[in-house]
Design a protein around this motif. Structure first.
Motif, PDB file in Angstrom:
ATOM      1  N   PHE A  36       0.864  -1.180   0.000  1.00 33.90           N
ATOM      2  CA  PHE A  36       0.000   0.000   0.000  1.00 33.90           C
ATOM      3  C   PHE A  36       0.898   1.227   0.000  1.00 33.90           C
ATOM      4  CE2 PHE A  36      -4.078   1.812   2.173  1.00 33.90           C
ATOM      5  CZ  PHE A  36      -4.195   2.751   1.161  1.00 33.90           C
ATOM      6  N   GLU A  37       1.285   1.644  -1.179  1.00 32.69           N
ATOM      7  CA  GLU A  37       2.247   2.736  -1.353  1.00 32.69           C
ATOM      8  C   GLU A  37       1.741   4.073  -0.805  1.00 32.69           C
ATOM      9  OE1 GLU A  37       5.243   2.066  -2.342  1.00 32.69           O
ATOM     10  OE2 GLU A  37       4.835   0.018  -2.974  1.00 32.69           O
ATOM     11  N   LYS A  38       0.435   4.335  -0.860  1.00 32.53           N
ATOM     12  CA  LYS A  38      -0.105   5.632  -0.450  1.00 32.53           C
ATOM     13  C   LYS A  38      -0.417   5.715   1.039  1.00 32.53           C
ATOM     14  CE  LYS A  38      -1.878   6.961  -4.938  1.00 32.53           C
ATOM     15  NZ  LYS A  38      -3.053   7.417  -5.691  1.00 32.53           N
ATOM     16  N   ALA A  39      -0.268   4.635   1.772  1.00 35.54           N
ATOM     17  CA  ALA A  39      -0.527   4.659   3.214  1.00 35.54           C
ATOM     18  C   ALA A  39       0.552   5.483   3.918  1.00 35.54           C
ATOM     19  CB  ALA A  39      -0.562   3.251   3.776  1.00 35.54           C
ATOM     20  N   ARG A  40       0.163   6.180   4.998  1.00 36.95           N
ATOM     21  CA  ARG A  40       1.131   7.001   5.736  1.00 36.95           C
ATOM     22  C   ARG A  40       2.152   6.140   6.466  1.00 36.95           C
ATOM     23  NH1 ARG A  40      -2.200  10.369   9.467  1.00 36.95           N
ATOM     24  NH2 ARG A  40      -4.031   9.449   8.554  1.00 36.95           N
ATOM     25  N   LYS A  41       1.722   4.998   6.998  1.00 37.69           N
ATOM     26  CA  LYS A  41       2.619   4.046   7.656  1.00 37.69           C
ATOM     27  C   LYS A  41       2.678   2.800   6.788  1.00 37.69           C
ATOM     28  CE  LYS A  41       1.477   5.599  12.313  1.00 37.69           C
ATOM     29  NZ  LYS A  41       0.910   5.200  13.620  1.00 37.69           N
ATOM     30  N   PRO A  42       3.796   2.055   6.806  1.00 36.01           N
ATOM     31  CA  PRO A  42       3.895   0.859   5.970  1.00 36.01           C
ATOM     32  C   PRO A  42       2.710  -0.084   6.201  1.00 36.01           C
ATOM     33  CG  PRO A  42       6.011   1.359   6.967  1.00 36.01           C
ATOM     34  CD  PRO A  42       5.003   2.278   7.603  1.00 36.01           C
ATOM     35  N   ALA A  43       2.064  -0.478   5.105  1.00 32.39           N
ATOM     36  CA  ALA A  43       0.876  -1.322   5.185  1.00 32.39           C
ATOM     37  C   ALA A  43       0.708  -2.119   3.902  1.00 32.39           C
ATOM     38  CB  ALA A  43      -0.363  -0.468   5.432  1.00 32.39           C
ATOM     39  N   TYR A  44      -0.186  -3.090   3.974  1.00 32.02           N
ATOM     40  CA  TYR A  44      -0.591  -3.868   2.809  1.00 32.02           C
ATOM     41  C   TYR A  44      -2.061  -3.635   2.534  1.00 32.02           C
ATOM     42  CZ  TYR A  44       3.627  -6.735   3.590  1.00 32.02           C
ATOM     43  OH  TYR A  44       4.914  -7.178   3.762  1.00 32.02           O
ATOM     44  N   LYS A  45      -2.444  -3.759   1.258  1.00 26.98           N
ATOM     45  CA  LYS A  45      -3.837  -3.910   0.868  1.00 26.98           C
ATOM     46  C   LYS A  45      -4.072  -5.419   0.840  1.00 26.98           C
ATOM     47  CE  LYS A  45      -3.905   0.041  -2.299  1.00 26.98           C
ATOM     48  NZ  LYS A  45      -4.074   0.417  -3.723  1.00 26.98           N
ATOM     49  N   ILE A  46      -5.106  -5.881   1.535  1.00 28.31           N
ATOM     50  CA  ILE A  46      -5.357  -7.313   1.660  1.00 28.31           C
ATOM     51  C   ILE A  46      -6.802  -7.616   1.280  1.00 28.31           C
ATOM     52  CG2 ILE A  46      -5.415  -9.274   3.256  1.00 28.31           C
ATOM     53  CD1 ILE A  46      -3.228  -7.900   4.882  1.00 28.31           C
ATOM     54  N   TRP A  47      -7.000  -8.679   0.492  1.00 23.31           N
ATOM     55  CA  TRP A  47      -8.318  -9.161   0.125  1.00 23.31           C
ATOM     56  C   TRP A  47      -8.552 -10.486   0.847  1.00 23.31           C
ATOM     57  CZ3 TRP A  47      -5.356  -6.075  -2.719  1.00 23.31           C
ATOM     58  CH2 TRP A  47      -5.953  -5.027  -3.444  1.00 23.31           C
ATOM     59  N   VAL A  48      -9.671 -10.569   1.584  1.00 23.38           N
ATOM     60  CA  VAL A  48      -9.976 -11.726   2.423  1.00 23.38           C
ATOM     61  C   VAL A  48     -11.277 -12.370   1.969  1.00 23.38           C
ATOM     62  CG1 VAL A  48     -10.379 -12.517   4.793  1.00 23.38           C
ATOM     63  CG2 VAL A  48      -8.862 -10.563   4.386  1.00 23.38           C
ATOM     64  N   ASP A  49     -11.253 -13.688   1.728  1.00 22.17           N
ATOM     65  CA  ASP A  49     -12.462 -14.444   1.397  1.00 22.17           C
ATOM     66  C   ASP A  49     -13.179 -14.789   2.689  1.00 22.17           C
ATOM     67  OD1 ASP A  49     -14.443 -16.221   0.642  1.00 22.17           O
ATOM     68  OD2 ASP A  49     -13.098 -17.587  -0.423  1.00 22.17           O
ATOM     69  N   LEU A  50     -14.353 -14.183   2.890  1.00 24.40           N
ATOM     70  CA  LEU A  50     -15.129 -14.395   4.104  1.00 24.40           C
ATOM     71  C   LEU A  50     -16.348 -15.276   3.859  1.00 24.40           C
ATOM     72  CD1 LEU A  50     -14.572 -10.817   5.372  1.00 24.40           C
ATOM     73  CD2 LEU A  50     -13.976 -12.876   6.660  1.00 24.40           C
ATOM     74  N   GLY A  51     -16.268 -16.133   2.865  1.00 17.77           N
ATOM     75  CA  GLY A  51     -17.321 -17.111   2.624  1.00 17.77           C
ATOM     76  C   GLY A  51     -18.436 -16.597   1.739  1.00 17.77           C
ATOM     77  N   GLU A  52     -19.367 -17.501   1.487  1.00 18.66           N
ATOM     78  CA  GLU A  52     -20.454 -17.231   0.552  1.00 18.66           C
ATOM     79  C   GLU A  52     -21.332 -16.056   0.977  1.00 18.66           C
ATOM     80  OE1 GLU A  52     -24.115 -19.854  -1.044  1.00 18.66           O
ATOM     81  OE2 GLU A  52     -22.165 -20.863  -1.007  1.00 18.66           O
ATOM     82  N   GLU A  53     -21.640 -15.959   2.255  1.00 13.99           N
ATOM     83  CA  GLU A  53     -22.535 -14.900   2.743  1.00 13.99           C
ATOM     84  C   GLU A  53     -21.942 -13.503   2.592  1.00 13.99           C
ATOM     85  OE1 GLU A  53     -24.500 -13.378   6.961  1.00 13.99           O
ATOM     86  OE2 GLU A  53     -23.614 -15.374   6.887  1.00 13.99           O
ATOM     87  N   LEU A  54     -20.663 -13.344   2.917  1.00 16.00           N
ATOM     88  CA  LEU A  54     -20.024 -12.021   2.917  1.00 16.00           C
ATOM     89  C   LEU A  54     -19.162 -11.746   1.695  1.00 16.00           C
ATOM     90  CD1 LEU A  54     -19.014 -11.944   6.680  1.00 16.00           C
ATOM     91  CD2 LEU A  54     -20.891 -10.702   5.601  1.00 16.00           C
ATOM     92  N   GLY A  55     -18.661 -12.781   1.052  1.00 14.45           N
ATOM     93  CA  GLY A  55     -17.816 -12.607  -0.118  1.00 14.45           C
ATOM     94  C   GLY A  55     -16.403 -12.169   0.224  1.00 14.45           C
ATOM     95  N   VAL A  56     -15.741 -11.574  -0.745  1.00 11.07           N
ATOM     96  CA  VAL A  56     -14.364 -11.086  -0.581  1.00 11.07           C
ATOM     97  C   VAL A  56     -14.416  -9.629  -0.134  1.00 11.07           C
ATOM     98  CG1 VAL A  56     -12.170 -10.633  -1.752  1.00 11.07           C
ATOM     99  CG2 VAL A  56     -13.482 -12.702  -2.303  1.00 11.07           C
ATOM    100  N   LYS A  57     -13.708  -9.329   0.944  1.00 10.53           N
ATOM    101  CA  LYS A  57     -13.656  -7.968   1.486  1.00 10.53           C
ATOM    102  C   LYS A  57     -12.211  -7.496   1.531  1.00 10.53           C
ATOM    103  CE  LYS A  57     -18.059  -7.767   2.519  1.00 10.53           C
ATOM    104  NZ  LYS A  57     -18.975  -6.864   1.862  1.00 10.53           N
ATOM    105  N   LYS A  58     -12.048  -6.164   1.470  1.00 10.17           N
ATOM    106  CA  LYS A  58     -10.720  -5.547   1.468  1.00 10.17           C
ATOM    107  C   LYS A  58     -10.386  -4.994   2.846  1.00 10.17           C
ATOM    108  CE  LYS A  58     -12.077  -2.656  -1.558  1.00 10.17           C
ATOM    109  NZ  LYS A  58     -12.192  -1.523  -2.476  1.00 10.17           N
TER     110      LYS A  58
END
Length: 112
Positions: free
Chosen positions: A25-47
């Motif tokens: 995550f280049e634009k974050a003020r502190k070192p960070a990652y953008k992460i995509w998480v599969d939360l199952g059929e009900e919720l789907g993929v969230k960032k």
């Protein structure tokens, strides 16, 4: 420490999900990652944006199951909308140790 009732705790929706994708995550003020998480059929993929760069490399995060708060309001961080909070613990140096399960659980399973 302030105490809460079980009703207060039950308002927090904690679910397990599997990390599918990670980017710096280049634009974050502190070192960070953008992460995509599969939360199952009900919720789907969230960032999520997560400051876990001290202990984790992107390739080591793929496939890891993590515990997420899924019912916080989405939060804009730079040009990225963080939809869930990936939970963790601070180590003595302030690095975040991700919260995982000791066995594989179905994506989207709720913490009780």
């Amino acid at each position: 420490m302030q105490t809460i009732d079980i009703e207060d705790f039950s308002k927090i929706d904690l679910r397990i999900g599997t990390i599918l994708r990670v980017e710096n995550f280049e634009k974050a003020r502190k070192p960070a990652y953008k992460i995509w998480v599969d939360l199952g059929e009900e919720l789907g993929v969230k960032k999520s944006s997560a400051q876990v760069t001290k202990l984790y490399d992107p390739e080591n995060l793929i496939g890891m199951q993590v515990l997420c708060v899924v019912n916080f309001k989405p939060r804009q961080i730079a040009d990225f909308m963080s939809e869930v909070l990936i939970t963790g613990f601070s180590d003595p140096n302030g690095a975040i140790i991700l919260t995982t399960a000791e066995r594989t659980a179905p994506n989207g399973a709720k913490l009780h």
